[in-house]
Motif scaffolding. Sequence first.
Motif, PDB file in Angstrom:
ATOM      1  N   ILE A  79       0.881  -1.167   0.000  1.00 21.92           N
ATOM      2  CA  ILE A  79       0.000   0.000   0.000  1.00 21.92           C
ATOM      3  C   ILE A  79       0.919   1.217   0.000  1.00 21.92           C
ATOM      4  CG2 ILE A  79      -1.760   1.282   1.262  1.00 21.92           C
ATOM      5  CD1 ILE A  79      -2.650  -1.418   2.474  1.00 21.92           C
ATOM      6  N   VAL A  80       0.813   2.043  -1.045  1.00 21.50           N
ATOM      7  CA  VAL A  80       1.775   3.121  -1.272  1.00 21.50           C
ATOM      8  C   VAL A  80       1.111   4.490  -1.158  1.00 21.50           C
ATOM      9  CG1 VAL A  80       3.474   4.061  -2.895  1.00 21.50           C
ATOM     10  CG2 VAL A  80       2.995   1.594  -2.887  1.00 21.50           C
ATOM     11  N   ASP A  81       1.573   5.284  -0.201  1.00 24.56           N
ATOM     12  CA  ASP A  81       1.181   6.688  -0.104  1.00 24.56           C
ATOM     13  C   ASP A  81       2.092   7.470  -1.057  1.00 24.56           C
ATOM     14  OD1 ASP A  81       0.192   9.144   0.718  1.00 24.56           O
ATOM     15  OD2 ASP A  81       1.303   9.171   2.595  1.00 24.56           O
ATOM     16  N   ILE A  82       1.569   8.539  -1.637  1.00 18.87           N
ATOM     17  CA  ILE A  82       2.377   9.321  -2.577  1.00 18.87           C
ATOM     18  C   ILE A  82       3.313  10.284  -1.835  1.00 18.87           C
ATOM     19  CG2 ILE A  82       2.315  11.008  -4.463  1.00 18.87           C
ATOM     20  CD1 ILE A  82       1.482   8.112  -5.210  1.00 18.87           C
ATOM     21  N   GLY A  83       2.775  11.009  -0.865  1.00 15.29           N
ATOM     22  CA  GLY A  83       3.598  11.941  -0.099  1.00 15.29           C
ATOM     23  C   GLY A  83       4.236  11.236   1.074  1.00 15.29           C
ATOM     24  N   LEU A  84       5.552  11.187   1.102  1.00 21.40           N
ATOM     25  CA  LEU A  84       6.283  10.500   2.172  1.00 21.40           C
ATOM     26  C   LEU A  84       7.161  11.480   2.936  1.00 21.40           C
ATOM     27  CD1 LEU A  84       7.360   7.335   0.153  1.00 21.40           C
ATOM     28  CD2 LEU A  84       5.413   7.568   1.723  1.00 21.40           C
ATOM     29  N   ARG A  85       7.671  11.033   4.074  1.00 17.39           N
ATOM     30  CA  ARG A  85       8.559  11.861   4.899  1.00 17.39           C
ATOM     31  C   ARG A  85       9.749  12.339   4.085  1.00 17.39           C
ATOM     32  NH1 ARG A  85      12.919  10.484   7.544  1.00 17.39           N
ATOM     33  NH2 ARG A  85      12.497   8.266   7.417  1.00 17.39           N
ATOM     34  N   GLU A  86      10.336  11.426   3.319  1.00 22.89           N
ATOM     35  CA  GLU A  86      11.429  11.758   2.400  1.00 22.89           C
ATOM     36  C   GLU A  86      11.166  11.019   1.103  1.00 22.89           C
ATOM     37  OE1 GLU A  86      15.150  10.658   4.136  1.00 22.89           O
ATOM     38  OE2 GLU A  86      14.903  11.993   5.837  1.00 22.89           O
ATOM     39  N   GLY A  87      11.207  11.731  -0.012  1.00 19.94           N
ATOM     40  CA  GLY A  87      10.952  11.105  -1.303  1.00 19.94           C
ATOM     41  C   GLY A  87       9.465  11.015  -1.588  1.00 19.94           C
ATOM     42  N   SER A  88       9.109  10.159  -2.541  1.00 21.94           N
ATOM     43  CA  SER A  88       7.697  10.037  -2.903  1.00 21.94           C
ATOM     44  C   SER A  88       7.323   8.606  -3.272  1.00 21.94           C
ATOM     45  CB  SER A  88       7.371  10.950  -4.087  1.00 21.94           C
ATOM     46  OG  SER A  88       7.786  10.360  -5.300  1.00 21.94           O
ATOM     47  N   GLY A  89       6.037   8.340  -3.154  1.00 23.91           N
ATOM     48  CA  GLY A  89       5.516   7.048  -3.565  1.00 23.91           C
ATOM     49  C   GLY A  89       5.643   6.824  -5.062  1.00 23.91           C
ATOM     50  N   LEU A  90       5.613   7.909  -5.839  1.00 27.59           N
ATOM     51  CA  LEU A  90       5.816   7.770  -7.287  1.00 27.59           C
ATOM     52  C   LEU A  90       7.194   7.185  -7.575  1.00 27.59           C
ATOM     53  CD1 LEU A  90       4.275  11.101  -8.627  1.00 27.59           C
ATOM     54  CD2 LEU A  90       3.366   8.787  -8.928  1.00 27.59           C
ATOM     55  N   ALA A  91       8.199   7.644  -6.856  1.00 31.75           N
ATOM     56  CA  ALA A  91       9.559   7.122  -7.047  1.00 31.75           C
ATOM     57  C   ALA A  91       9.645   5.661  -6.600  1.00 31.75           C
ATOM     58  CB  ALA A  91      10.559   7.985  -6.296  1.00 31.75           C
ATOM     59  N   VAL A  92       8.880   5.291  -5.574  1.00 30.94           N
ATOM     60  CA  VAL A  92       8.850   3.888  -5.142  1.00 30.94           C
ATOM     61  C   VAL A  92       8.259   3.026  -6.257  1.00 30.94           C
ATOM     62  CG1 VAL A  92       7.849   2.238  -3.502  1.00 30.94           C
ATOM     63  CG2 VAL A  92       8.720   4.443  -2.678  1.00 30.94           C
ATOM     64  N   LEU A  93       7.115   3.446  -6.798  1.00 32.88           N
ATOM     65  CA  LEU A  93       6.487   2.694  -7.883  1.00 32.88           C
ATOM     66  C   LEU A  93       7.418   2.596  -9.091  1.00 32.88           C
ATOM     67  CD1 LEU A  93       2.880   4.200  -7.712  1.00 32.88           C
ATOM     68  CD2 LEU A  93       3.569   1.884  -7.031  1.00 32.88           C
ATOM     69  N   SER A  94       8.056   3.707  -9.437  1.00 30.51           N
ATOM     70  CA  SER A  94       8.977   3.739 -10.570  1.00 30.51           C
ATOM     71  C   SER A  94      10.161   2.807 -10.339  1.00 30.51           C
ATOM     72  CB  SER A  94       9.456   5.169 -10.796  1.00 30.51           C
ATOM     73  OG  SER A  94      10.358   5.225 -11.870  1.00 30.51           O
ATOM     74  N   GLY A  95      10.716   2.839  -9.131  1.00 33.97           N
ATOM     75  CA  GLY A  95      11.853   1.977  -8.812  1.00 33.97           C
ATOM     76  C   GLY A  95      11.509   0.503  -8.939  1.00 33.97           C
ATOM     77  N   LEU A  96      10.331   0.120  -8.461  1.00 30.38           N
ATOM     78  CA  LEU A  96       9.920  -1.281  -8.565  1.00 30.38           C
ATOM     79  C   LEU A  96       9.681  -1.672 -10.017  1.00 30.38           C
ATOM     80  CD1 LEU A  96       7.470  -1.563  -5.539  1.00 30.38           C
ATOM     81  CD2 LEU A  96       9.840  -2.346  -5.663  1.00 30.38           C
ATOM     82  N   LYS A  97       9.051  -0.788 -10.767  1.00 23.35           N
ATOM     83  CA  LYS A  97       8.781  -1.080 -12.187  1.00 23.35           C
ATOM     84  C   LYS A  97      10.080  -1.257 -12.952  1.00 23.35           C
ATOM     85  CE  LYS A  97       6.417   0.533 -16.279  1.00 23.35           C
ATOM     86  NZ  LYS A  97       5.670   1.565 -16.942  1.00 23.35           N
ATOM     87  N   ASN A  98      11.065  -0.414 -12.663  1.00 25.47           N
ATOM     88  CA  ASN A  98      12.333  -0.444 -13.387  1.00 25.47           C
ATOM     89  C   ASN A  98      13.261  -1.582 -12.973  1.00 25.47           C
ATOM     90  OD1 ASN A  98      11.601   1.761 -14.953  1.00 25.47           O
ATOM     91  ND2 ASN A  98      12.428   3.232 -13.485  1.00 25.47           N
ATOM     92  N   ASP A  99      12.942  -2.267 -11.882  1.00 25.03           N
ATOM     93  CA  ASP A  99      13.757  -3.404 -11.442  1.00 25.03           C
ATOM     94  C   ASP A  99      13.707  -4.565 -12.423  1.00 25.03           C
ATOM     95  OD1 ASP A  99      14.620  -2.186  -9.146  1.00 25.03           O
ATOM     96  OD2 ASP A  99      13.350  -3.341  -7.790  1.00 25.03           O
ATOM     97  N   GLY A 100      12.591  -4.674 -13.152  1.00 22.50           N
ATOM     98  CA  GLY A 100      12.440  -5.804 -14.062  1.00 22.50           C
ATOM     99  C   GLY A 100      12.144  -7.111 -13.354  1.00 22.50           C
ATOM    100  N   ARG A 101      11.765  -7.037 -12.076  1.00 23.74           N
ATOM    101  CA  ARG A 101      11.414  -8.230 -11.304  1.00 23.74           C
ATOM    102  C   ARG A 101       9.913  -8.288 -11.100  1.00 23.74           C
ATOM    103  NH1 ARG A 101      14.925  -7.382  -6.080  1.00 23.74           N
ATOM    104  NH2 ARG A 101      13.420  -8.860  -5.292  1.00 23.74           N
ATOM    105  N   GLN A 102       9.426  -9.478 -10.802  1.00 26.67           N
ATOM    106  CA  GLN A 102       8.013  -9.644 -10.485  1.00 26.67           C
ATOM    107  C   GLN A 102       7.807  -9.303  -9.009  1.00 26.67           C
ATOM    108  OE1 GLN A 102       6.358  -9.518 -13.135  1.00 26.67           O
ATOM    109  NE2 GLN A 102       5.333 -11.478 -13.250  1.00 26.67           N
TER     110      GLN A 102
END
Length: 126
Positions: free
Chosen positions: A57-80
């Motif tokens: 469960i991903v919130d967009i606004g985080l203490r440091e960074g953003s949930g968008l960057a989390v989603l992007s990082g996971l997508k770019n990993d190339g893993r399931q």
Amino acid sequence: MSDNKKLKVFLIEDAQRIRSVLIEVLQQTGNIEVIGFADSEKEALFQLRSIEWDVAIVDIGLREGSGLAVLSGLKNDGRQYGSRLVFTSNPSNALKTRTMSLGAEGFFDKSREMDSLVGYIQALVH
């Protein structure tokens, strides 16, 4: 999913009150286990890449960074990975479109869709 296996949920949320409510509501079902949380982009990516999880469960606004960057990082990993669900207090159509393009399967408004979020996750158990 078998009766004895619990769905593993990881929270990416910086608001302690919302985390507490989500944990309480999700664990009431008996077949959902909240296995951890992160309140920053860096910690979220580290944890999600290190542990086995079914739903994040991903919130967009985080203490440091953003949930968008989390989603992007996971997508770019190339893993399931497991299901990624966005839970935000900024439910614009533009943001929904962006999160879905980054691999989110669901998009929920914090102010009025907690029940929908929980229902979606419970449906994944069955």
